[in-house]
Write an enzyme that holds these catalytic residues in place. Sequence first.
Site, PDB file in Angstrom:
ATOM      1  N   ARG A  57       0.846  -1.206   0.000  1.00  0.00           N
ATOM      2  CA  ARG A  57       0.000   0.000   0.000  1.00  0.00           C
ATOM      3  C   ARG A  57       0.881   1.255   0.000  1.00  0.00           C
ATOM      4  O   ARG A  57       0.565   2.246  -0.649  1.00  0.00           O
ATOM      5  CB  ARG A  57      -0.933  -0.006   1.230  1.00  0.00           C
ATOM      6  N   TYR A 109     -16.524  18.207 -14.386  1.00  0.00           N
ATOM      7  CA  TYR A 109     -17.025  16.827 -14.446  1.00  0.00           C
ATOM      8  C   TYR A 109     -17.986  16.611 -13.268  1.00  0.00           C
ATOM      9  O   TYR A 109     -17.694  16.993 -12.132  1.00  0.00           O
ATOM     10  CB  TYR A 109     -15.835  15.859 -14.391  1.00  0.00           C
ATOM     11  N   ASP A 181      -7.385  19.388 -14.272  1.00  0.00           N
ATOM     12  CA  ASP A 181      -7.746  18.027 -14.672  1.00  0.00           C
ATOM     13  C   ASP A 181      -7.406  17.893 -16.160  1.00  0.00           C
ATOM     14  O   ASP A 181      -8.029  18.510 -17.018  1.00  0.00           O
ATOM     15  CB  ASP A 181      -9.239  17.798 -14.394  1.00  0.00           C
ATOM     16  N   LYS A 206      -9.176   6.830 -18.680  1.00  0.00           N
ATOM     17  CA  LYS A 206      -9.539   7.310 -20.004  1.00  0.00           C
ATOM     18  C   LYS A 206      -8.356   7.108 -20.963  1.00  0.00           C
ATOM     19  O   LYS A 206      -7.926   5.996 -21.167  1.00  0.00           O
ATOM     20  CB  LYS A 206      -9.998   8.767 -19.897  1.00  0.00           C
TER      21      LYS A 206
END
Length: 388
Positions: A57, A109, A181, A206
Amino acid sequence: MADDLFADAEMFGFETRAIRAGQRHDPTSGAVVTPISLATTFVQEEPGVHRGYEYSRTNNPTRQALQECLASLEGAAHGLAFASGMSAEDTLLRTLLPGDHIVLGNDAYGGTFRLISAVLAPMGFAWTATDLTDPDALRAAMRPETKIVWAETPTNPLLTVVDIAAIAEIVHEGDARLVVDNTFATPYLQQSLSHGADVVVHSTTKYCGGHSDVVGGFLATNDTELSDRLAYLQNAIGAVGSPFDNYLTLRGLKTLAVRMDRHCENARAAVELLQGHDKVTHVLYPGLSDHPGHDAAVRQMKDFGGMVSFRVAGGADAALRLTTTTQVFSLAESLGAVESLIEHPGVMTHASAAGSELEVPADLVRLSVGIESTQDILDDLGQALDRL
Ligand code: PLP
């Protein structure tokens, strides 16, 4: 190690770094592809003495390779990979404290809007949505306690272009950071840090991943203090992707440049068809010279991307009908992958903004133009529009 050469942003071109940066040949086998390191824990020579990896992690070799590669592509000193774009955003926003204020673009978004307005706001964070293309509106929205101005460019789904250098100047008059972004543009088309952004955010789900098969997110910055805090939060919160996720994203990056060239080429052809069709009332694409953000796009982007939105005659009914009559374009959410997708933002991706100032027009259709045969894309769009 000679492989470390490829981390040097100055020495090699984008396409070379996309394939090699952060990716060292495996010292035991010589494997040229970064292994998927499934180990959750790593051996230590003495307590606290290790090779940079303790617990997966905290840090993982596959994630580290992805972090170095994408940071290099963004021209960033530091990069951090997450389980999703939203978890990257959430981790970044946790650098703020209740009472802090966030300014975001008024066509951000929907998921970003939901995170800020419905998750953070009840915890005591203040926010204002404003038109980031208007310097006066941005100045008016900023307060002494504004800590983040959150811009997307081009935006999802209206493809508004924000002039990064222009707003960076305004943001930096105060005590705030500019977050951009970069999901739609990708580092191939736009390197936002070089225009004055402090942090770049990606939904790597994406274009970076590029094949609709992995969800992921990314933060890139040149601010070492911020990066240290983000690495602390990355470990403390633990919203990290699996090694396999990281491997897929790293593999996707290798072809980002060639895919983006082709996305742009097909999008241009689709735009031309849409502009000439009498059922289309308005085409939104930053490459069009009458797009309000075209000049800024020319300054800050290498090309105009694969996303195209348009409005149709006949309102919501026609827009919804259109989305069910294409074949090459699959009716699905998400974007940025090799296959063409069509969607109705008002009902699908941006439903969470309904009734708010971020609501999108009901006659809007969004295309993620893929890399299929240009002619197939044009034939499919043409037949669907003709049937309206
Ligand atoms: N930013 C933009 C511009 C997006 O389009 C999306 C998702 O569609 C996100 C962030 C969120 O990313 P993810 O879906 O990977 O959590």
